[in-house]
Design a protein around this motif. Structure first.
Motif, mmCIF file in Angstrom:
data_model
loop_
_atom_site.group_PDB
_atom_site.id
_atom_site.type_symbol
_atom_site.label_atom_id
_atom_site.label_comp_id
_atom_site.label_asym_id
_atom_site.label_seq_id
_atom_site.Cartn_x
_atom_site.Cartn_y
_atom_site.Cartn_z
ATOM 1 N N GLY A 42 0.837 -1.187 0.000
ATOM 2 C CA GLY A 42 0.000 0.000 0.000
ATOM 3 C C GLY A 42 0.875 1.239 0.000
ATOM 4 O O GLY A 42 2.001 1.221 0.519
ATOM 5 N N ALA A 43 0.383 2.305 -0.594
ATOM 6 C CA ALA A 43 1.077 3.591 -0.574
ATOM 7 C C ALA A 43 0.024 4.675 -0.381
ATOM 8 O O ALA A 43 -0.860 4.860 -1.235
ATOM 9 C CB ALA A 43 1.857 3.822 -1.866
ATOM 10 N N LEU A 44 0.082 5.357 0.756
ATOM 11 C CA LEU A 44 -0.903 6.374 1.102
ATOM 12 C C LEU A 44 -0.210 7.691 1.404
ATOM 13 O O LEU A 44 0.973 7.717 1.779
ATOM 14 C CB LEU A 44 -1.710 5.952 2.336
ATOM 15 C CG LEU A 44 -2.383 4.584 2.320
ATOM 16 C CD1 LEU A 44 -3.090 4.351 3.655
ATOM 17 C CD2 LEU A 44 -3.356 4.462 1.159
ATOM 18 N N ILE A 45 -0.955 8.779 1.263
ATOM 19 C CA ILE A 45 -0.421 10.041 1.738
ATOM 20 C C ILE A 45 -0.168 9.908 3.235
ATOM 21 O O ILE A 45 -0.980 9.333 3.967
ATOM 22 C CB ILE A 45 -1.378 11.212 1.429
ATOM 23 C CG1 ILE A 45 -0.681 12.553 1.696
ATOM 24 C CG2 ILE A 45 -2.695 11.084 2.179
ATOM 25 C CD1 ILE A 45 -1.412 13.753 1.129
ATOM 26 N N ASP A 63 -4.333 -6.190 7.425
ATOM 27 C CA ASP A 63 -4.437 -5.532 6.130
ATOM 28 C C ASP A 63 -4.649 -4.023 6.235
ATOM 29 O O ASP A 63 -4.977 -3.375 5.234
ATOM 30 C CB ASP A 63 -5.591 -6.136 5.320
ATOM 31 C CG ASP A 63 -5.284 -7.560 4.875
ATOM 32 O OD1 ASP A 63 -4.080 -7.867 4.688
ATOM 33 O OD2 ASP A 63 -6.219 -8.368 4.736
ATOM 34 N N ILE A 64 -4.469 -3.474 7.435
ATOM 35 C CA ILE A 64 -4.692 -2.028 7.604
ATOM 36 C C ILE A 64 -3.473 -1.375 8.255
ATOM 37 O O ILE A 64 -2.607 -2.049 8.839
ATOM 38 C CB ILE A 64 -5.956 -1.743 8.447
ATOM 39 C CG1 ILE A 64 -5.849 -2.384 9.855
ATOM 40 C CG2 ILE A 64 -7.195 -2.252 7.716
ATOM 41 C CD1 ILE A 64 -5.236 -1.508 10.916
ATOM 42 N N PHE A 74 -6.895 2.465 8.055
ATOM 43 C CA PHE A 74 -7.002 2.652 6.609
ATOM 44 C C PHE A 74 -6.472 1.408 5.897
ATOM 45 O O PHE A 74 -5.464 0.822 6.301
ATOM 46 C CB PHE A 74 -6.180 3.872 6.164
ATOM 47 C CG PHE A 74 -6.584 5.144 6.845
ATOM 48 C CD1 PHE A 74 -7.543 5.974 6.282
ATOM 49 C CD2 PHE A 74 -6.005 5.514 8.054
ATOM 50 C CE1 PHE A 74 -7.923 7.145 6.911
ATOM 51 C CE2 PHE A 74 -6.376 6.691 8.695
ATOM 52 C CZ PHE A 74 -7.337 7.513 8.126
ATOM 53 N N ASN A 75 -7.164 1.027 4.814
ATOM 54 C CA ASN A 75 -6.672 -0.091 4.028
ATOM 55 C C ASN A 75 -5.740 0.424 2.923
ATOM 56 O O ASN A 75 -5.491 1.629 2.812
ATOM 57 C CB ASN A 75 -7.814 -0.938 3.467
ATOM 58 C CG ASN A 75 -8.685 -0.173 2.477
ATOM 59 O OD1 ASN A 75 -8.272 0.825 1.888
ATOM 60 N ND2 ASN A 75 -9.903 -0.650 2.273
ATOM 61 N N ALA A 76 -5.227 -0.498 2.098
ATOM 62 C CA ALA A 76 -4.241 -0.118 1.085
ATOM 63 C C ALA A 76 -4.821 0.798 0.010
ATOM 64 O O ALA A 76 -4.070 1.469 -0.707
ATOM 65 C CB ALA A 76 -3.647 -1.365 0.444
ATOM 66 N N ALA A 77 -6.143 0.841 -0.113
ATOM 67 C CA ALA A 77 -6.784 1.727 -1.077
ATOM 68 C C ALA A 77 -7.041 3.117 -0.509
ATOM 69 O O ALA A 77 -7.592 3.983 -1.196
ATOM 70 C CB ALA A 77 -8.094 1.118 -1.562
ATOM 71 N N GLY A 78 -6.659 3.344 0.761
ATOM 72 C CA GLY A 78 -6.866 4.639 1.393
ATOM 73 C C GLY A 78 -8.228 4.799 2.029
ATOM 74 O O GLY A 78 -8.552 5.876 2.552
ATOM 75 N N ASN A 94 -11.462 9.210 4.167
ATOM 76 C CA ASN A 94 -10.556 8.467 3.300
ATOM 77 C C ASN A 94 -9.338 9.320 2.948
ATOM 78 O O ASN A 94 -9.407 10.555 2.923
ATOM 79 C CB ASN A 94 -11.270 8.034 2.019
ATOM 80 C CG ASN A 94 -12.442 7.110 2.289
ATOM 81 O OD1 ASN A 94 -12.508 6.454 3.337
ATOM 82 N ND2 ASN A 94 -13.386 7.059 1.363
ATOM 83 N N VAL A 95 -8.227 8.681 2.659
ATOM 84 C CA VAL A 95 -7.005 9.401 2.307
ATOM 85 C C VAL A 95 -6.541 8.974 0.919
ATOM 86 O O VAL A 95 -6.954 7.927 0.394
ATOM 87 C CB VAL A 95 -5.876 9.157 3.334
ATOM 88 C CG1 VAL A 95 -6.276 9.665 4.704
ATOM 89 C CG2 VAL A 95 -5.478 7.692 3.385
ATOM 90 N N ARG A 96 -5.686 9.783 0.333
ATOM 91 C CA ARG A 96 -5.207 9.500 -1.015
ATOM 92 C C ARG A 96 -4.311 8.263 -1.026
ATOM 93 O O ARG A 96 -3.455 8.095 -0.155
ATOM 94 C CB ARG A 96 -4.421 10.686 -1.577
ATOM 95 C CG ARG A 96 -3.934 10.426 -2.994
ATOM 96 C CD ARG A 96 -3.128 11.555 -3.587
ATOM 97 N NE ARG A 96 -2.673 11.194 -4.926
ATOM 98 C CZ ARG A 96 -1.882 11.946 -5.681
ATOM 99 N NH1 ARG A 96 -1.461 13.112 -5.227
ATOM 100 N NH2 ARG A 96 -1.513 11.536 -6.879
ATOM 101 N N SER A 97 -4.548 7.412 -2.004
ATOM 102 C CA SER A 97 -3.660 6.275 -2.225
ATOM 103 C C SER A 97 -2.963 6.458 -3.572
ATOM 104 O O SER A 97 -3.454 7.175 -4.451
ATOM 105 C CB SER A 97 -4.439 4.956 -2.228
ATOM 106 O OG SER A 97 -5.325 4.891 -3.322
ATOM 107 N N TYR A 98 -1.823 5.808 -3.725
ATOM 108 C CA TYR A 98 -1.015 5.919 -4.938
ATOM 109 C C TYR A 98 -0.857 4.530 -5.553
ATOM 110 O O TYR A 98 -0.632 3.552 -4.827
ATOM 111 C CB TYR A 98 0.370 6.482 -4.623
ATOM 112 C CG TYR A 98 0.368 7.840 -3.963
ATOM 113 C CD1 TYR A 98 0.515 9.004 -4.715
ATOM 114 C CD2 TYR A 98 0.213 7.958 -2.590
ATOM 115 C CE1 TYR A 98 0.520 10.256 -4.115
ATOM 116 C CE2 TYR A 98 0.220 9.202 -1.973
ATOM 117 C CZ TYR A 98 0.364 10.346 -2.738
ATOM 118 O OH TYR A 98 0.372 11.592 -2.132
ATOM 119 N N PRO A 99 -0.958 4.417 -6.873
ATOM 120 C CA PRO A 99 -0.689 3.126 -7.510
ATOM 121 C C PRO A 99 0.746 2.676 -7.223
ATOM 122 O O PRO A 99 1.684 3.481 -7.307
ATOM 123 C CB PRO A 99 -0.884 3.418 -8.999
ATOM 124 C CG PRO A 99 -1.795 4.614 -9.037
ATOM 125 C CD PRO A 99 -1.404 5.439 -7.853
#
Length: 345
Positions: A42-45, A63-64, A74-78, A94-99
């Motif tokens: 996962g990659a989140l702000i 998974d969080i 928060f999960n990997a999708a933000g 929710n927070v921003r996630s990055y591919p």
């Protein structure tokens, strides 16, 4: 200048272990990388939506990732999956996630528009998975602008001076090398041939050369493939076919240089050195150790440049004859930036 709609090397796979997280800034944005218990990335702000606490200060649980301040999860999708003490979860939590993607021992991140993230564009580095090759990973936090690193790798005439004690050699050999630059609109390729040249001490130690050698240096740079520069270099005995592809009697070094902007004046330098020299010969470890010293020489030079640029930001660079590949790359990056800015403005 930053380019957002492209992949960047974020870290080595081994840097983010299951249940752990890693805080890094990319393109001025704080990001937390984490790996779930199942191994997914996962990659989140790196900012909790509640009170701006860095999520990287928290804990990965299953998974969080859990904020250490008030326990938001928060999960990997933000997506905010849990807020202690309440059932309703507002969408704003929710927070921003990055591919992100993972291949060849590297973690890749996309900082731009998620819908434009095409996994097929990520550059392949097969040496990292080829059992016939040995490689070693390195990370450096360099206090210089990312484009200076790109310039440095695309203008290898500096090798004669900056690396005089390692892979350098005679300055005239480097400046008089048979050099060609190719540009196809997406990739810059630099090829340098130095026939019948005196080998530097690193090459002598690695190849056991008794006399002059035919050296080559080839650099490939395709920014949209992950802002990675691949450098293939090596030497063979004179006249044995190095320039026709017959290189079994010499040795080859391949460097994968991941250049990932952190800020305008700092860069994540995520690189590997690879060789096809037999492991049992001891040559790979010797090369890796010596080449690390070579890159440290680059780091010192780049940081010295940045300090002077900071002191005198309005002074421009003057081009010289050896800047062919550098100039092509700069023009390509400017064009990509103009196209990206035009679309988003």
């Amino acid at each position: 200048m930053f380019l957002r709609n492209m992949w960047y090397v974020a870290a080595f796979s081994a840097d983010v272990k299951p249940g752990k997280c890693l805080a890094r800034t990319f393109l001025n944005e704080p990001v937390v990388l984490f790996r779930t218990a199942s191994g997914s990335l996962g990659a989140l702000i790196d900012r909790c939506s509640h009170r701006a606490m860095p999520l990287s200060e928290g804990h990965v649980d299953g998974d969080i990732i859990r904020c250490p301040y008030h326990g938001l999860e928060f999960n990997a999708a933000g997506v905010c999956a849990h807020i202690p003490g309440q059932e309703r979860i507002p969408a704003a939590a929710n927070v921003r996630s990055y591919p992100v993607s993972e291949r060849d021992g590297l973690i890749w991140i996309w900082m731009g528009e998620p819908e434009k993230a095409d996994l097929r564009s990520i550059m392949s580095n097969p040496e990292h998975r080829d059992p016939g090759w040995s490689w070693r990973p390195y990370y450096m936090h360099v206090n210089s602008n990312w484009q200076l690193l790109v310039d440095n790798i695309l203008d290898l005439t500096h090798v004669a001076y900056i690396h005089a004690n390692t892979i350098g050699g005679n300055p005239q050999t480097h400046f008089n090398a048979d050099m060609s630059v190719q540009f196809d609109g997406e990739k810059v390729t630099l090829l340098r041939k130095m026939p019948n040249s005196v080998p530097p001490k690193t090459y002598v130690a690695a190849g056991g050369f008794k006399g002059n050698v035919d050296r080559w240096q080839m650099v490939e740079y395709r920014p949209c493939g992950g802002n990675v520069l691949r450098v293939n270099a090596g030497a063979c005995e004179v006249g044995t076919g190095a320039y026709e592809g017959r290189r079994d009697n010499g040795f080859t070094l391949l460097n994968v240089h991941g250049v990932t902007p952190e800020t305008e004046t700092t860069t994540h330098y995520i690189w590997t050195i690879c060789t096809d020299a037999p492991r049992e010969s001891g040559v790979p470890d010797m090369l890796f150790d010596q080449f690390y010293e070579t890159i440290c020489e680059d780091e010192r030079a780049l940081e010295a440049q940045q300090r002077r640029i900071n002191d005198m930001p309005d002074m421009r660079f003057v081009g010289i004859a050896s800047d062919g590949a550098v100039s092509r790359a700069r023009l390509l990056l400017e064009r990509l930036h103009e196209n990206e800015t035009a679309v988003t403005s």
